[in-house]
Write a protein that holds these residues in place. Sequence first.
Motif, mmCIF file in Angstrom:
data_model
loop_
_atom_site.group_PDB
_atom_site.id
_atom_site.type_symbol
_atom_site.label_atom_id
_atom_site.label_comp_id
_atom_site.label_asym_id
_atom_site.label_seq_id
_atom_site.Cartn_x
_atom_site.Cartn_y
_atom_site.Cartn_z
ATOM 1 N N SER A 104 66.133 29.735 38.457
ATOM 2 C CA SER A 104 67.803 29.696 38.157
ATOM 3 C C SER A 104 68.100 30.837 39.408
ATOM 4 N N LEU A 105 66.738 31.799 39.376
ATOM 5 C CA LEU A 105 66.982 33.394 39.553
ATOM 6 C C LEU A 105 66.258 33.573 41.297
ATOM 7 N N PRO A 106 67.074 33.886 42.025
ATOM 8 C CA PRO A 106 68.056 33.936 42.309
ATOM 9 C C PRO A 106 69.169 32.431 42.820
ATOM 10 N N SER A 107 70.514 33.053 42.624
ATOM 11 C CA SER A 107 71.607 31.860 43.375
ATOM 12 C C SER A 107 71.235 31.472 44.469
ATOM 13 N N GLY A 108 70.012 30.405 45.252
ATOM 14 C CA GLY A 108 69.984 30.093 46.703
ATOM 15 C C GLY A 108 71.444 30.103 46.790
ATOM 16 N N GLY A 139 79.612 31.001 44.530
ATOM 17 C CA GLY A 139 78.583 31.353 43.402
ATOM 18 C C GLY A 139 79.138 31.736 41.847
ATOM 19 N N LEU A 140 80.557 31.148 41.682
ATOM 20 C CA LEU A 140 81.612 31.263 40.619
ATOM 21 C C LEU A 140 81.183 29.792 40.661
ATOM 22 N N SER A 141 81.092 29.181 41.327
ATOM 23 C CA SER A 141 81.190 27.629 40.961
ATOM 24 C C SER A 141 79.691 27.047 40.726
ATOM 25 N N ARG A 142 78.989 28.030 41.137
ATOM 26 C CA ARG A 142 77.159 27.446 39.909
ATOM 27 C C ARG A 142 77.267 28.033 39.044
ATOM 28 N N VAL A 143 78.042 28.671 38.387
ATOM 29 C CA VAL A 143 77.900 29.089 37.326
ATOM 30 C C VAL A 143 78.961 28.642 36.186
ATOM 31 N N LEU A 144 80.197 28.013 37.032
ATOM 32 C CA LEU A 144 80.748 26.514 36.855
ATOM 33 C C LEU A 144 80.110 25.307 35.743
ATOM 34 N N LEU A 145 79.574 24.975 36.902
ATOM 35 C CA LEU A 145 79.082 23.733 37.577
ATOM 36 C C LEU A 145 77.421 23.993 36.387
ATOM 37 N N GLY A 146 77.425 24.627 35.136
ATOM 38 C CA GLY A 146 76.236 25.155 34.170
ATOM 39 C C GLY A 146 74.319 25.192 35.755
ATOM 40 N N TYR A 149 73.270 30.694 36.511
ATOM 41 C CA TYR A 149 73.686 32.491 35.373
ATOM 42 C C TYR A 149 74.061 33.654 35.614
ATOM 43 N N PRO A 150 75.513 34.423 35.351
ATOM 44 C CA PRO A 150 75.902 35.080 36.186
ATOM 45 C C PRO A 150 75.082 36.209 37.262
ATOM 46 N N GLY A 151 74.558 36.225 36.674
ATOM 47 C CA GLY A 151 73.215 37.241 37.225
ATOM 48 C C GLY A 151 72.648 37.159 38.028
ATOM 49 N N ASP A 152 72.678 35.776 37.934
ATOM 50 C CA ASP A 152 72.042 35.076 39.310
ATOM 51 C C ASP A 152 72.459 34.861 40.200
ATOM 52 N N VAL A 153 73.478 35.262 40.082
ATOM 53 C CA VAL A 153 74.821 35.113 40.801
ATOM 54 C C VAL A 153 74.772 36.002 42.021
ATOM 55 N N LEU A 154 75.285 37.119 40.576
ATOM 56 C CA LEU A 154 74.652 38.413 41.482
ATOM 57 C C LEU A 154 73.364 39.241 42.537
ATOM 58 N N VAL A 155 72.052 38.616 41.651
ATOM 59 C CA VAL A 155 71.367 38.446 42.614
ATOM 60 C C VAL A 155 71.653 37.879 44.196
ATOM 61 N N GLY A 156 71.715 36.847 43.917
ATOM 62 C CA GLY A 156 71.690 36.005 45.341
ATOM 63 C C GLY A 156 72.772 36.727 45.952
ATOM 64 N N ALA A 157 73.967 37.351 45.331
ATOM 65 C CA ALA A 157 74.706 37.790 46.274
ATOM 66 C C ALA A 157 74.413 39.083 47.075
ATOM 67 N N GLY A 158 73.398 40.296 45.997
ATOM 68 C CA GLY A 158 72.964 40.940 46.589
ATOM 69 C C GLY A 158 71.655 40.620 47.924
ATOM 70 N N LEU A 159 71.045 39.788 47.450
ATOM 71 C CA LEU A 159 69.896 39.209 48.027
ATOM 72 C C LEU A 159 70.855 38.827 49.327
ATOM 73 N N GLY A 160 71.713 38.379 49.503
ATOM 74 C CA GLY A 160 72.690 37.485 50.728
ATOM 75 C C GLY A 160 73.292 38.991 51.590
#
Length: 172
Positions: A104-108, A139-146, A149-160
């Motif tokens: 899951s980490l990071p969110s692609g 990013g939020l949709s990926r957390v809502l869909l299970g 994790y929110p941290g995966d999304v934050l790291v993905g956003a930073g990477l992007g």
Amino acid sequence: MWQKLDELDRDGLLRLQRLPGAPIWQPMARGISLSGDGAGYLLFALLLAELGGARGVAFLFAGLAAFAVELPIYWLLKNSLRRGRPCHVLGEVMASVEPHDRFSLPSGHTAAAFIFASLLAWYWPPLAGVAFAWASLVGLSRVLLGVHYPGDVLVGAGLGLWSAQLGLSWVG
């Protein structure tokens, strides 16, 4: 410290998963998540390169450069950190979509969405608000869909964001 961050991440995920109205927001989350799948970015960039003149061509090349940076780092992080997806690790979390891989980490999806939003904002500034709102919803949709994790999304956003900045600096 990592344990505390993991607890906060898990708590944030579970709070979002327990939002009321799942029959309404789950189909919307699936659609938003689908809008962040990969093939659309290249098609959209090629269309902009064709119709957008020099700015569209620069957008295409900046995107290619940004993804050339992001994808290997994304792959390296996923396969080094090997953080299990919430739907695979937490019994109370069910995935509403089939994840593309095991980790899951990071969110692609989020990384790609933030690359795209950053480039749109750079080349067409009036689109910045809509572009970053859409990327955040991906990013939020990926957390809502299970599947993240929110941290995966934050790291993905930073990477992007970082990858987009590098792509822009290389293209000039």
